[in-house]
Each structure stands twice: as structure tokens, then as C-alpha cells.
Design an enzyme around this catalytic site. Structure first.
Site, PDB file in Angstrom:
ATOM      1  N   GLU A   1     -12.892  34.376  30.086  1.00  0.00           N
ATOM      2  CA  GLU A   1     -12.775  32.975  30.511  1.00  0.00           C
ATOM      3  C   GLU A   1     -13.303  32.028  29.440  1.00  0.00           C
ATOM      4  O   GLU A   1     -13.993  31.052  29.725  1.00  0.00           O
ATOM      5  CB  GLU A   1     -13.537  32.753  31.839  1.00  0.00           C
TER       6      GLU A   1
ATOM      7  N   GLU B   1     -19.069  38.302  39.488  1.00  0.00           N
ATOM      8  CA  GLU B   1     -20.344  37.584  39.649  1.00  0.00           C
ATOM      9  C   GLU B   1     -21.250  38.121  40.746  1.00  0.00           C
ATOM     10  O   GLU B   1     -21.781  37.349  41.545  1.00  0.00           O
ATOM     11  CB  GLU B   1     -20.049  36.083  39.873  1.00  0.00           C
TER      12      GLU B   1
END
Ligand code: HAH
Length: 345
Positions: A245, A138
Site C-alpha cells: 500500500e 492489521e
């Protein structure tokens, strides 16, 4: 294949064996109580939290490897792979790493040395045992006009913290596949920023082998077309893709209604089934570039989405219900895999 209590439940790991690994994010607690179920259904595991820096490296001279050791042990006992998650992130990272000896911020040199030492120690301990690592998580900004997310890594080291992290991981385990992992990865603006970042890393000769698509999606979006375009954009860099995810929320992102404790309506369950079906159809179409599909949990009895982004909003994002029984979505996905397998002969 039809829903029914008497019918034997096939294993996802077998259904997709020739296409990609099927993974789940777990904790040692979940492994202890649901180990047999997890070992039957999945052939990859990821630590949901226990390998993040704040947990595995709480103080400069203290590592807490017990949970990760148990995860590897479990995986190896059951013929599963491990995806390491995650080395460098702005969240769940301990404060000490950014602090200098005088109480102010650490110098660039000190932070680089600590980052290298963390990566060498963690990746090195499991050398040859993790098939992939999320090296940086991220780092790309969601706001349209900013490129990289502001973080202490960026502020104190500068942009090359990414390249340095990948180099350290590659040195520590030359066999492991190294990933850049992010969310909102199908949003066209963020997608292009992620692609450009990874492209630059590649041009600099960075040892990076893949992009992780977190795939925290919901029953309303992103569209199959947006997902396809993201897959195409990332794959065109010549890299491997992992779905890292996956979960399919039953709510629009910040919807404040709470379907408290009740099971989802038939309408929502059917929408979810259709979404899972179209999403797995797409993954199968791109099985040539996708090596692994990991769910961010196991079954609807526990998901981080019960607390995020709306606290106390119960969610049911998986293929298995709260009793770990297959949902309609499971049977659709299983049928799809079996049908394609038959066609391939
Ligand atoms: C992920 N962030 C993290 O990679 C994972 O480590 C954590 O357990 C859960 C989710 C996702 C995320 C998001 O979807 C939106 C805003 C911030 C973070």
C-alpha cells in the site's frame, strides 16, 4: 533520462518487469475513467475498497460481486495480476457477521462457520485468478505492551482466528499466495510482534506464504535503515514480501497544517523525490524477496490521504501528479530501474 514534456513516458511495469510487479489500488470508477493509463503503467491491481467484507458481503445471504468481477475482467484483458484485499479485518466489516440469532454476540462456532463460508465463497469465486490474498489485515496491536489488537474476531473466536482464516483460504485456492498484511511494519516493537505472530503461525503449520508491508510512509520517515531491518526480519522467516500500500505523504503523520489545494513547495517535492529514490534503491536491492510493489492509488488527483488522518488535508503522495504526468520522483525511480537493468545486461 530527463524531465520534459516531449520525452516519452516509460511504463513502470516494463521498467521493473524482471524485478517485481508494480501495482495500484483502484476502484471501478477510477478504472472506468483512467483505465488506459493504469493498464500502461501497472501490471497488478488491488481493489482499494470494493473487495472488503462490508462491500462484497453486506448481508449473510447477499454477496455483491459486480465490482470485483469487473476488476478481474479488466486485469485479465490487460495482462495484469490481481492482489486480493482483504478477507479478515477489524474495519469495513459488516455488523451482521458478529451478531447471534438472539441479537447478542455470535457464538464462536457460528462466527468460525461464517468466516469460513465468506472466505470459501470469495476466494473460491476467483480461484486461480488472484495471485495473492491479504488473508488477515492489521491484527497486531500498536501499543507497546499488547500483542494482538482487540477485535471481535479475537474476542469471539480467540487467537486461532488467524490460522483458521489462512486454512480456509488455502483450501479455496491452493495456488494463491497468502499474506499477513500490516502498517507501522517498520516500527521495531511492532515489527518484532508481527514477526513473532507469523513465526507462531508457521510453527503451527499454517499455510502462510508472505508478509505484506503496507508502506504508508512519509517524506520524514521511516529511515532506510528501519525499512531494511524490517525487510531482513520478515525475510528471515523464509517468506515472500509484498509492498502492498505504498504512498509517501508530504506531511508528518498528524501534522495539522494544510497546504490547501496548492501544489507542494519545491522543497517538499525534492524531499519526496529523494525518498522515492532511496526507497526504490532498497527495494531493488531486495528484489530477491520482494515480488510486488503496490501503490495505494494511481496519481495525486485522488488519495485516501486527502481524508486521513487529518480530514481535508490535501496530499500528493504518488509518482504521478494530478494530471497523471510523471513527477520528478517518477523520473528518478525510472532512471534507477533502467540503470540497474543496463548493469545486469
Ligand atoms: C490501510 N490501513 C488499509 O489496509 C486499507 O485497506 C485502507 O484502504 C487504507 C489503509 C492503514 C491504517 C493506517 O495507516 C493507520 C491507522 C489505521 C489504518
Amino acid at each position: 533520462m530527463r524531465e520534459g514534456r516531449t520525452r516519452e513516458v516509460p511504463a513502470l511495469r516494463e521498467l521493473f518487469r524482471d524485478r517485481f510487479r508494480i501495482g495500484a489500488a483502484v476502484s471501478t470508477r477510477v478504472l472506468a475513467s483512467q483505465g488506459a493509463f493504469i493498464a500502461k503503467q501497472f501490471n497488478s491491481v488491488t481493489a482499494e475498497n470494493e473487495m472488503k467484507m462490508a462491500e462484497i458481503h453486506p448481508a449473510e445471504d447477499a454477496y455483491a460481486f459486480e465490482a470485483a468481477d469487473r476488476l478481474f475482467q479488466f486485469a485479465e484483458t490487460h495482462g495484469m495480476g490481481v492482489r486480493g484485499h482483504t478477507l479478515i479485518w477489524h474495519n469495513q466489516t459488516p455488523d451482521w457477521i458478529f451478531e447471534g440469532p438472539d441479537g447478542g454476540p455470535a457464538s464462536r462456532e457460528l462466527l468460525i462457520e461464517r468466516m469460513r463460508s465468506h472466505i470459501r465463497t470469495v476466494v473460491g469465486r476467483y480461484r486461480g485468478r488472484a495471485y495473492a490474498w491479504d488473508v488477515v489485515n492489521e491484527a497486531v496491536e500498536d501499543k507497546r505492551h499488547e500483542r494482538l489488537r482487540r477485535s471481535k474476531w479475537l474476542d469471539l473466536i480467540g487467537e486461532d482466528f488467524l490460522r483458521l482464516a489462512f486454512e480456509a483460504a488455502h483450501e479455496a485456492d491452493p495456488q494463491a499466495l497468502l499474506f499477513y498484511n500490516d502498517y507501522n511494519e517498520t516500527d521495531p516493537v511492532k515489527r518484532d510482534k508481527i514477526r513473532a505472530l507469523v513465526h507462531t503461525l508457521l510453527e503451527q503449520g499454517t499455510p502462510i506464504h508472505g508478509i505484506g508491508l503496507q508502506a504508508h510512509w512519509n517524506i520524514y520517515g521511516p529511515s532506510i535503515d528501519e525499512i531494511r531491518q524490517a525487510i531482513e526480519a520478515y525475510a528471515s522467516l523464509g517468506l515472500r514480501l509484498h509492498i502492498t500500500e505504498l504512498d509517501l505523504s508530504l506531511y508528518a503523520f498528524e501534522d495539522r497544517q494544510v497546504l490547501k489545494g496548492r501544489a507542494p513547495s519545491e522543497r517538499l517535492a525534492e524531499l519526496q523525490r529523494l525518498r522515492y529514490e532511496e526507497i526504490f534503491r532498497l527495494f531493488l536491492e531486495y528484489a530477491g524477496v520482494i515480488d510486488s510493489v503496490t501503490f495505494w492509488g494511481v496519481a495525486d488527483d485522488y488519495t485516501w490521504l486527502d481524508h486521513f488522518p487529518v480530514p481535508g488535508r490535501k496530499n500528493w503522495p504518488f509518482l504521478f501528479d494530478e494530471q497523471r504526468q510523471p513527477k520528478a520522483a517518477f523520473w528518478s525511480v525510472a532512471e534507477l530501474a533502467a540503470a540497474q537493468e543496463n548493469r545486469r545486461g
